[in-house]
Design a protein around this motif. Structure first.
Motif, PDB file in Angstrom:
ATOM      1  N   ALA A   1       0.835  -1.208   0.000  1.00 45.07           N
ATOM      2  CA  ALA A   1       0.000   0.000   0.000  1.00 45.07           C
ATOM      3  C   ALA A   1       0.865   1.252   0.000  1.00 45.07           C
ATOM      4  O   ALA A   1       0.562   2.240  -0.699  1.00 45.07           O
ATOM      5  N   LEU A   2       1.960   1.228   0.772  1.00 45.30           N
ATOM      6  CA  LEU A   2       2.867   2.372   0.834  1.00 45.30           C
ATOM      7  C   LEU A   2       3.543   2.586  -0.519  1.00 45.30           C
ATOM      8  O   LEU A   2       3.680   3.728  -0.992  1.00 45.30           O
ATOM      9  N   ALA A   3       3.967   1.471  -1.145  1.00 44.12           N
ATOM     10  CA  ALA A   3       4.593   1.562  -2.468  1.00 44.12           C
ATOM     11  C   ALA A   3       3.594   2.109  -3.487  1.00 44.12           C
ATOM     12  O   ALA A   3       3.950   2.911  -4.363  1.00 44.12           O
ATOM     13  N   PHE A   4       2.327   1.677  -3.376  1.00 48.07           N
ATOM     14  CA  PHE A   4       1.296   2.165  -4.299  1.00 48.07           C
ATOM     15  C   PHE A   4       1.084   3.666  -4.108  1.00 48.07           C
ATOM     16  O   PHE A   4       0.853   4.399  -5.078  1.00 48.07           O
ATOM     17  N   LEU A   5       1.181   4.115  -2.850  1.00 46.10           N
ATOM     18  CA  LEU A   5       1.006   5.541  -2.557  1.00 46.10           C
ATOM     19  C   LEU A   5       2.063   6.384  -3.271  1.00 46.10           C
ATOM     20  O   LEU A   5       1.772   7.453  -3.818  1.00 46.10           O
ATOM     21  N   PHE A   6       3.320   5.878  -3.286  1.00 45.27           N
ATOM     22  CA  PHE A   6       4.420   6.635  -3.887  1.00 45.27           C
ATOM     23  C   PHE A   6       4.639   6.302  -5.364  1.00 45.27           C
ATOM     24  O   PHE A   6       5.175   7.122  -6.106  1.00 45.27           O
ATOM     25  N   GLN A   7       4.269   5.077  -5.760  1.00 43.51           N
ATOM     26  CA  GLN A   7       4.554   4.631  -7.124  1.00 43.51           C
ATOM     27  C   GLN A   7       3.286   4.079  -7.794  1.00 43.51           C
ATOM     28  O   GLN A   7       3.322   3.057  -8.471  1.00 43.51           O
ATOM     29  N   GLY A   8       2.172   4.773  -7.585  1.00 44.89           N
ATOM     30  CA  GLY A   8       0.901   4.300  -8.109  1.00 44.89           C
ATOM     31  C   GLY A   8       0.887   4.126  -9.615  1.00 44.89           C
ATOM     32  O   GLY A   8       0.293   3.180 -10.146  1.00 44.89           O
ATOM     33  N   GLY A   9       1.559   5.028 -10.341  1.00 46.85           N
ATOM     34  CA  GLY A   9       1.602   4.945 -11.799  1.00 46.85           C
ATOM     35  C   GLY A   9       2.237   3.655 -12.281  1.00 46.85           C
ATOM     36  O   GLY A   9       1.739   3.008 -13.221  1.00 46.85           O
ATOM     37  N   ILE A  10       3.336   3.252 -11.640  1.00 49.04           N
ATOM     38  CA  ILE A  10       4.020   2.002 -12.001  1.00 49.04           C
ATOM     39  C   ILE A  10       3.116   0.813 -11.703  1.00 49.04           C
ATOM     40  O   ILE A  10       3.020  -0.128 -12.497  1.00 49.04           O
ATOM     41  N   PHE A  11       2.446   0.845 -10.560  1.00 50.66           N
ATOM     42  CA  PHE A  11       1.533  -0.239 -10.185  1.00 50.66           C
ATOM     43  C   PHE A  11       0.458  -0.431 -11.254  1.00 50.66           C
ATOM     44  O   PHE A  11       0.193  -1.551 -11.704  1.00 50.66           O
ATOM     45  N   LEU A  12      -0.163   0.659 -11.663  1.00 50.21           N
ATOM     46  CA  LEU A  12      -1.250   0.574 -12.645  1.00 50.21           C
ATOM     47  C   LEU A  12      -0.732   0.100 -13.994  1.00 50.21           C
ATOM     48  O   LEU A  12      -1.410  -0.651 -14.714  1.00 50.21           O
TER      49      LEU A  12
END
Length: 331
Positions: free
Chosen positions: A138-149
């Motif tokens: 969740a923390l990684a998604f908060l900072f790197q949401g674009g990469i996740f998507l």
């Protein structure tokens, strides 16, 4: 087919899969390229990563000790638990997931604590780690949401996933309910047999191990160390990233994303995450402009530093456990 033969086949197949994945990933990388990367690696940062990793293992042992000694009248040594933990990690390199029972057995040989309770504390500890891993995601998604998507779009077809859930969700529930019913009927029919009594006793011990999270006295220390362990995981990878020229430009949030992907790779049922860890780390590094070759070399250095540490400390734990066994036999 005997149990030993089945276990041998399982270990062999798992190892062959790991070796195949590793070979497939690294077959095109020249040996001189790997040696050049190792020569240019900052040894001080690499050593710092290894040392802080050992501290992380010690903190894991202290945290597990808190769970083990809850409800017991005898004091438990962090040192003994640490060596049992390293023995378990060593066994995991040979047989995936076997280390969890192996470390319980090692503690049981030192302290008169039931295996069922010990295994319950291990399951509890692993469940807490899983929760923290999801928090890291969740923390990684908060900072790197674009990469996740972007990754999600590449790997997952939403229409296909929706169709699968619509077609098989109800069937899955029926199968699950049938399995639960079958287990219940089996216990009802054989409730007076000896093996059912042993299973019940083990389950009671297992539940007592799970309940330690509510009963332990050092609640603040336990949860603070749980957070610190994942901070240490981050710095282990961040310092190695800084030590290697090709990855030294990665930001802290990028390394966090790499840590998350590497942790997912370690969950795979192969010895020590061999191959799967490397594949996941190299894959995510492509999104940060790191070449596939350099990403694989980075993953190799990170993984090897951890595995060599486990083999060294695990080897020492074998010697210590063997000496304790001889001492017990003499007495």
């Amino acid at each position: 087919m005997s149990k030993n033969i089945k276990q041998g086949i399982q270990v062999t197949v798992s190892l062959l899969i790991a070796v195949f994945i590793f070979y497939y990933l690294y077959r095109d990388i020249d040996k001189d390229t790997i040696l050049s990367a190792l020569r240019n690696t900052d040894l001080l940062l690499l050593t710092s990563s290894v040392l802080v990793g050992i501290l992380g293992y010690w903190l894991r042992a202290w945290r597990w000790k808190i769970l083990i000694e809850t409800g017991e009248k005898i004091p438990v040594s962090t040192s003994n638990v640490f060596w049992a933990l390293m023995f378990g990690y060593l066994m995991n390199l040979l047989i995936p997931r076997a280390g969890e029972l192996a470390r319980c057995g090692a503690v049981n040989k030192t302290y008169p604590i039931k295996i069922g309770k010990l295994f319950g504390t291990v399951v509890l500890e692993r469940s807490i780690d899983m929760v923290f891993m999801f928090l890291m995601i969740a923390l990684a998604f908060l900072f790197q949401g674009g990469i996740f998507l972007e990754i999600f779009g590449l790997l997952v077809s939403v229409p296909a996933l929706t169709a699968f859930m619509n077609n098989y969700f109800s069937i899955g529930l029926v199968i699950m309910a049938g399995g639960v019913g079958l287990v219940y009927l089996t216990f009802r029919r054989y409730r007076h047999s000896g093996w059912v009594g042993k299973v019940r006793q083990f389950l009671r011990q297992f539940v007592s191990g799970l309940e330690t999270v509510f009963q332990m006295k050092k609640q603040f220390g336990f949860w603070a160390v749980s957070v610190l362990i994942w901070i240490i995981y981050f710095f282990m990878m961040y310092w190695i990233a800084q030590a290697i020229p090709s990855t030294s430009s990665l930001s802290a949030s990028s390394v966090l994303m790499v840590l998350v992907m590497g942790s997912i790779g370690m969950v795979a049922p192969v010895q020590g995450g061999i191959g799967t860890f490397h594949a996941m780390v190299a894959f995510i590094l492509l999104f940060y402009g790191i070449s596939e070759e350099q990403g694989k070399i980075f993953a190799m250095i990170v993984h090897a530093s951890q595995m060599l540490t486990i083999m060294a400390l695990g080897g020492l734990s074998l010697l210590l456990l063997a000496s304790k066994k001889e001492s017990n036999l003499q007495h």
